[in-house]
Design an enzyme around this catalytic site. Structure first.
Site, PDB file in Angstrom:
ATOM      1  N   HIS A 451       0.854  -1.204   0.095  1.00 55.25           N
ATOM      2  CA  HIS A 451      -0.014   0.007  -0.049  1.00 55.25           C
ATOM      3  C   HIS A 451       0.882   1.288   0.063  1.00 55.25           C
ATOM      4  O   HIS A 451       0.579   2.095  -0.733  1.00 55.25           O
ATOM      5  CB  HIS A 451      -0.983  -0.107   1.389  1.00 55.25           C
ATOM      6  N   GLU A 452       1.949   1.312   1.034  1.00 58.78           N
ATOM      7  CA  GLU A 452       2.692   2.514   1.044  1.00 58.78           C
ATOM      8  C   GLU A 452       3.537   2.526  -0.083  1.00 58.78           C
ATOM      9  O   GLU A 452       4.070   3.763  -0.612  1.00 58.78           O
ATOM     10  CB  GLU A 452       3.343   2.554   2.435  1.00 58.78           C
ATOM     11  N   HIS A 455       1.731   4.459  -2.830  1.00 60.82           N
ATOM     12  CA  HIS A 455       1.777   6.066  -2.807  1.00 60.82           C
ATOM     13  C   HIS A 455       3.053   6.452  -3.307  1.00 60.82           C
ATOM     14  O   HIS A 455       3.330   7.311  -4.029  1.00 60.82           O
ATOM     15  CB  HIS A 455       1.891   6.374  -1.326  1.00 60.82           C
ATOM     16  N   HIS A 458       3.626   6.587  -6.597  1.00 61.57           N
ATOM     17  CA  HIS A 458       2.725   7.611  -7.339  1.00 61.57           C
ATOM     18  C   HIS A 458       3.658   9.076  -7.453  1.00 61.57           C
ATOM     19  O   HIS A 458       3.522   9.820  -8.382  1.00 61.57           O
ATOM     20  CB  HIS A 458       1.552   7.996  -6.703  1.00 61.57           C
TER      21      HIS A 458
END
Length: 668
Positions: A451-452, A455, A458
């Site tokens: 998940h991290e 980010h 991105h």
């Protein structure tokens, strides 16, 4: 020289001290004020002179403050905390003053034309941003707005400090091993190591996530579970660290700010620039999901109580849920730990996204971090261009805040001279190495890493040349799409085989264990969804409907909202909202925005369906996702970006199907 004034492509974490903070920030504030003044007085009043320079005018100040806030979060000391508290009001006042600078606003609003594409979007968002920040208010209201922003900065910082301090102040030492019945050996070893680190005998338990969750899920002793659950739910709700007054004041200030700017409430102010557009629409979204989830949720509650054989309390739910899951699926989460050693998980994750997005990731030695456990990596494009650097910090410490997060130190991007690399970070509080073994993770912790890292990608893969529109600077109900979609690879056999190997034998997860894991994926999915919805609905009602004169005590108000979505009755003194840092540790943060996790979950479930159809390692699909979502930042409307990748609007049904709440549509 002051290291905070020389933040280059390698950040001098080994040199920064608390004494550096105030003089550096004071100097950078002065430089930023001068830069703003020059822009305001620039001629001619066109996009190139009066608007575009704003994008970089406060970059050094923002970078330095980002580093200081980060250090206070990961290696806090009384001195660093005091230094941050000394500069936060100054910087908050300055940032608020930019949009309230009448000379600057008069200069900006004269600009009516800009080049097309990202420049046109930046001009439009800049003008709208000035208006939303109070540029058109009369002088006395501008002054009040500045006062509100300064006070919000101070009080939200204090809120966060109270949560950290009250979390660290609690411990449970157990010296009778018989009281540890049910607890896995990994949790016992961690507790034993924690006690030894404090020079104590026995087993030490804390309110940090790995310790707390192990007790809630596995410990047979109900009275200890109750004691820890109540301590966790009462953090920052009494004594010197009581956040109740801070909570009430934050909500009061946010509402006053919204009304000053012409909005009905804080949610409408915040969400105007997000995909939901208004508090009412966001609340309608989560309440719609509530209705679609309620029947299955009530069924799950009834089934769990029937399985346990008595009326459950909140400290029973995790424990009996795990017993029920083991009974139904013959599946124990702990059986997966040996297959998820941290280093192998991270290396495998890198390989997956190197192949999918055509990048190269390599660890770099000799670069200082803020703690010996920190690792540093470089990211290169396929053509050799260095596009980013990032730091990782995975384990809990008492001088580090809880949770997991990604952040950006430096936003790079394409320039006329080539490409300036991005610099980011990824932090967690995962199960640490114990007694000579590697760090062995739960599957949920593996999902957290993915998940991290989503980010982080991105940011690192952004190709937007305007910093304010680059990377993760997107609508908050869109920002979780790139993170949450990555969790899907943790459930695919083809992906797991790249990193899920037994730490001793190197064998992959056995087929029977994998099958049980997959079958158990939707176990109590309605209950887990209700938990997220309870946070999102409470958040929105606090920021759209709460009236202290009518609704009374804020803790009781929040408890009443959460009660129908809780799998067990909540005690009268339930005070979770007093430690809800997502909502209240920042002037804005996730305030009025917690719904965005579910909003983005709809997007990620739907978008991943394309990978499932075309291949989870399909390089063409990966290339399109990178180019149309990750590389674009906020250079286009997020709804348009989503449509460019999927060819249509998102389908809410995709989330309900993935969670097992509705049956999939038949294949035509």
């Amino acid at each position: 020289m002051n290291p905070l004034l020389n933040l280059g492509q390698t950040l001098p974490f080994d040199k920064i001290t608390a004494a550096d903070v105030e003089p550096a920030i004071d100097q950078l504030l002065e430089e930023s004020r001068l830069a703003i003044q020059q822009i305001a007085q620039a001629e001619p009043k066109d996009y190139i002179s009066a608007v575009l320079p704003l994008d970089r005018s406060i970059e050094k100040l923002e970078q330095a403050m980002g580093v200081v806030r980060h250090l206070e979060a990961v290696v806090t000391t009384p001195e660093m905390r005091a230094a941050l508290n000394a500069v936060e009001p100054k910087t908050s006042e300055f940032f608020s003053s930019i949009a309230l600078n009448e000379e600057l606003w008069n200069s900006v609003r004269q600009v009516t034309e800009a080049p097309q594409g990202v420049d046109a979007r930046y001009l439009e968002k800049t003008i709208r941003g000035f208006r939303r920040a109070g540029a058109e208010l009369p002088p006395e209201k501008k002054e009040r707005l500045k006062e509100i922003d300064i006070e919000l900065t101070k009080i939200t910082t204090k809120f966060s400090e109270n949560v950290l301090d009250s979390t660290n102040a609690w411990e449970k030492i157990i010296t009778d091993e018989t009281l540890l019945a049910g607890l896995p050996e990994s949790a016992r070893a961690a507790a034993r190591q924690s006690a030894a680190s404090k020079g104590k005998e026995g087993w030490r338990f804390t309110l940090q996530a790995p310790s707390f969750m192990a007790v809630m899920v596995y410990l047979d002793d109900r009275s200890i579970r109750q004691e820890m659950w109540q301590a966790f739910g009462q953090r920052a709700a009494s004594g010197e660290k009581d956040n109740r007054g801070n909570l009430a004041r934050i909500l009061e200030l946010r509402q006053e700010k919204a009304e000053l700017l012409g909005y009905r409430n804080f949610a409408d102010l915040v969400l105007e620039e997000r995909m939901a557009k208004s508090g009412a629409r966001a609340l309608s979204f989560v309440e719609s999901l509530f209705e679609k989830t309620q029947q299955k949720f009530e069924q799950e509650k009834q089934e769990l109580e029937q399985f346990a054989g008595f009326a459950l309390q909140p400290w029973d739910v995790g424990y009996w849920s795990e017993k029920q899951r083991q009974k139904l699926y013959d599946f124990d989460e702990e059986a997966l730990r040996p297959y998820f050693s941290l280093d192998r998980v991270v290396e495998g994750m890198f390989r997956i996204y190197q192949d999918l997005f055509d990048i190269r990731i390599s660890e770099k030695s000799g670069i200082p971090g803020w703690d010996p456990a920190v690792k540093v990596y470089e990211v290169h494009a396929a053509d050799g261009t260095r596009i980013g650097v990032f730091y990782s910090d995975w384990f809990p410490r008492e001088n580090k805040r809880g949770g997991a997060w990604m952040d950006s130190f430096v936003t790079g991007g394409p320039t006329e001279h080539g490409f300036d690399p991005h610099i980011g970070l990824i932090c967690g509080n995962l199960t640490p190495p114990i007694e000579g073994k590697p760090a062995l993770l739960t599957h949920r912790e593996v999902e957290t890493i993915f998940h991290e890292f989503g980010h982080l990608l991105h940011q690192l893969l952004s190709k937007v040349r305007i910093r304010s529109l680059a990377g993760t600077r997107v609508a908050w109900d869109f920002v979780e799409l790139p993170s949450q979609i990555m969790e899907n690879w943790c459930w695919e056999r083809e992906a797991l085989d790249r990193f899920a190997r037994h730490y001793e034998t190197g064998e992959p997860i056995p087929d029977a264990l994998f099958d049980r894991m997959k079958r158990a994926r939707t176990f109590r999915a309605a209950t887990f969804q209700m938990r997220q919805l309870s946070f999102g609905i409470t958040d929105l009602k606090l920021h759209t409907q709460y009236n202290p004169q009518k609704d009374g005590d804020i803790l009781a108000y929040a408890r009443r909202i959460m009660e129908p979505m809780s799998p067990a009755p909540l005690p009268e003194d339930y005070a979770m909202i007093a430690s809800f840092t997502h909502l209240f540790s920042d002037p804005v943060g996730y305030g009025a925005g917690y719904y965005s996790y579910k909003w983005a979950e709809v997007l990620d479930a739907d978008a991943f369906s394309r990978f499932q159809q075309e291949g989870i390692f399909n390089p063409q699909t990966g290339s399109e996702y990178r180019d149309r979502i990750l590389a674009k930042g906020d250079s286009e409307d997020p709804a348009e970006l989503y449509r460019s990748f999927m060819g249509r609007d998102p389908d809410l049904n995709a989330l309900l199907v993935r969670n097992g709440l509705v049956d999939p549509a038949p294949i035509q």
